[in-house]
Scaffold this motif. Sequence first.
Motif, mmCIF file in Angstrom:
data_model
loop_
_atom_site.group_PDB
_atom_site.id
_atom_site.type_symbol
_atom_site.label_atom_id
_atom_site.label_comp_id
_atom_site.label_asym_id
_atom_site.label_seq_id
_atom_site.Cartn_x
_atom_site.Cartn_y
_atom_site.Cartn_z
ATOM 1 N N THR A 163 8.874 5.250 -1.455
ATOM 2 C CA THR A 163 10.333 5.085 -1.109
ATOM 3 C C THR A 163 10.900 5.496 -2.403
ATOM 4 N N HIS A 164 11.863 6.160 -2.276
ATOM 5 C CA HIS A 164 13.055 6.493 -3.494
ATOM 6 C C HIS A 164 14.391 6.838 -3.131
ATOM 7 N N VAL A 165 15.144 6.960 -3.758
ATOM 8 C CA VAL A 165 16.789 7.169 -3.734
ATOM 9 C C VAL A 165 16.916 8.752 -4.032
ATOM 10 N N LEU A 166 17.665 9.393 -3.100
ATOM 11 C CA LEU A 166 18.263 10.831 -3.328
ATOM 12 C C LEU A 166 19.578 10.906 -3.791
ATOM 13 N N GLU A 167 19.896 11.728 -4.671
ATOM 14 C CA GLU A 167 21.349 11.762 -4.984
ATOM 15 C C GLU A 167 21.776 12.904 -4.307
ATOM 16 N N THR A 168 23.065 13.436 -3.862
ATOM 17 C CA THR A 168 23.522 14.452 -3.026
ATOM 18 C C THR A 168 23.146 15.678 -3.834
ATOM 19 N N HIS A 213 14.853 7.791 1.094
ATOM 20 C CA HIS A 213 13.629 8.931 1.572
ATOM 21 C C HIS A 213 12.415 8.117 1.445
ATOM 22 N N ALA A 214 11.633 7.944 2.494
ATOM 23 C CA ALA A 214 10.250 7.332 2.573
ATOM 24 C C ALA A 214 9.322 8.144 3.239
ATOM 25 N N THR A 215 7.975 8.138 2.675
ATOM 26 C CA THR A 215 7.232 8.971 3.372
ATOM 27 C C THR A 215 5.836 8.547 2.930
ATOM 28 N N ASP A 216 4.899 8.526 3.692
ATOM 29 C CA ASP A 216 3.342 8.010 3.548
ATOM 30 C C ASP A 216 2.644 9.468 3.442
ATOM 31 N N GLY A 217 3.110 10.593 3.206
ATOM 32 C CA GLY A 217 2.471 11.607 2.900
ATOM 33 C C GLY A 217 2.149 12.482 4.217
ATOM 34 N N SER A 218 2.484 11.759 5.486
ATOM 35 C CA SER A 218 2.347 12.635 6.598
ATOM 36 C C SER A 218 3.607 12.703 7.555
ATOM 37 N N HIS A 219 4.497 11.430 7.222
ATOM 38 C CA HIS A 219 5.577 11.488 8.061
ATOM 39 C C HIS A 219 6.745 11.005 7.081
ATOM 40 N N GLU A 220 8.064 11.352 7.440
ATOM 41 C CA GLU A 220 9.124 10.905 6.567
ATOM 42 C C GLU A 220 10.390 10.275 7.221
ATOM 43 N N LEU A 221 11.012 9.611 6.641
ATOM 44 C CA LEU A 221 12.184 8.965 7.033
ATOM 45 C C LEU A 221 13.330 9.114 6.040
ATOM 46 N N ASP A 251 8.964 1.487 11.561
ATOM 47 C CA ASP A 251 9.262 -0.033 11.056
ATOM 48 C C ASP A 251 8.840 -0.108 9.559
ATOM 49 N N ALA A 252 7.706 0.629 9.390
ATOM 50 C CA ALA A 252 7.061 0.271 7.858
ATOM 51 C C ALA A 252 7.833 1.279 7.194
ATOM 52 N N ALA A 253 8.538 2.197 7.417
ATOM 53 C CA ALA A 253 9.212 3.032 6.321
ATOM 54 C C ALA A 253 10.518 2.466 6.146
ATOM 55 N N MET A 254 11.350 1.763 7.391
ATOM 56 C CA MET A 254 12.539 0.835 7.297
ATOM 57 C C MET A 254 12.332 -0.217 6.381
ATOM 58 N N SER A 255 11.209 -0.935 6.207
ATOM 59 C CA SER A 255 10.755 -2.153 5.544
ATOM 60 C C SER A 255 10.652 -1.851 4.158
ATOM 61 N N ALA A 256 10.257 -0.757 4.004
ATOM 62 C CA ALA A 256 9.872 -0.330 2.563
ATOM 63 C C ALA A 256 11.353 0.257 1.981
ATOM 64 N N ALA A 257 12.071 0.854 2.831
ATOM 65 C CA ALA A 257 13.557 1.257 2.351
ATOM 66 C C ALA A 257 14.460 0.123 1.898
ATOM 67 N N MET A 258 14.349 -0.959 3.002
ATOM 68 C CA MET A 258 15.355 -1.935 2.938
ATOM 69 C C MET A 258 14.832 -2.800 1.479
ATOM 70 N N ALA A 259 13.427 -2.887 1.120
ATOM 71 C CA ALA A 259 12.937 -3.364 0.071
ATOM 72 C C ALA A 259 13.501 -2.887 -1.425
ATOM 73 N N LEU A 260 13.453 -1.728 -1.045
ATOM 74 C CA LEU A 260 13.718 -0.792 -2.376
ATOM 75 C C LEU A 260 15.583 -1.143 -2.576
ATOM 76 N N LEU A 261 16.299 -1.246 -1.493
ATOM 77 C CA LEU A 261 17.736 -1.603 -1.503
ATOM 78 C C LEU A 261 17.641 -2.895 -2.009
ATOM 79 N N ARG A 262 16.912 -4.060 -1.635
ATOM 80 C CA ARG A 262 16.959 -5.418 -2.189
ATOM 81 C C ARG A 262 16.795 -5.391 -3.621
#
Length: 343
Positions: A5-10, A48-56, A93-104
Amino acid sequence: MMMRTHVLETSSTEWLEVLARCRHDSHHTPGWLRASEHQDSGKAFALHATDGSHELFVPLLRRDIDGADWDANSPYGYAGPLVSDDAPASFVDAAMSAAMALLREQGCVSCFIRLNPLLNAAWHSTIGTLLEHGMTVSIDLSKSEAEHWKETTHGHRLDIAKATRAGVTVRLDETLETLPHFIRLYNGSMDRLRADGYYYFNDDYYRTLARELGDRLRLFVAEEDGVIIGGKTVTVSESAGIVQSHLIGVDTRYMHRQPSKILMHAIRQWGRERGHRCYHLGGGLGGSAEDSLFRFKRGYSPNTHVFRTQRIVVNPARYLALCGGEPSTLQDLSGFFPAYRRT
């Protein structure tokens, strides 16, 4: 596989690469987010979150709270989450959880997401709270002109025919030369409706939107005897075939011509002839209420969609503290969110 999971700038090329892989709306583009910075007083970014196969992918605006804390909010419009077409529910849910953890980790307190009624119709997530707010309306542009006319209410058809007989025409302003005039009409319409300040946009917003979106921003003007009596802007996502309603303004001296009706009719025809799939009109006042504005839009099409939001408390301790320590603010997120921003 491990979630990354990481943050993307515009300005990131990866932002555009993700959009190229996912069906998206104009509200997901970096240009729309950069323009929204002028409207919502925030800094645009995307998760942006990805497990290598799917992305959010979730575009957001970072808004300061008190100089130390901040929260995340969807920009004006419908920039809901994007996810790979074949991604299973467990990935979401796994990607959203990881994304929110990064925000926190980065100091975020809460996250408010406006879901896209078209692209997020099947969106399911157990993270935070999902709320339904009402319906929006869209026109199926794959239908014929005869079908569109049949789906238009008698009152709308009558007013469109009257305006046409009176010589009212609609044209696409390719160069946006009439944009300053349109802005005056739009602001006048908002004054007449006594609209909330949120629905007024400054010059930097319009300049940025026009520069960044290019031909993805379209301005249509209705004219009678060379006088502009109304105008409407829409955005276009070519890849998804979505024409998204944006702003409309009319000259009060020509209200008897019902310029808003003939503009909707003309844009519907333009979208159909261009081979687009859908013209999304939005909902009622505030984007969701089934009021007179919703009924006006419903007069063009029977197709409706559920508008939903997702509310997530990213850091419960800080959220509670900012709300004055009242525990109920964490138990029920269905009211104004985030609660600490209620004026």
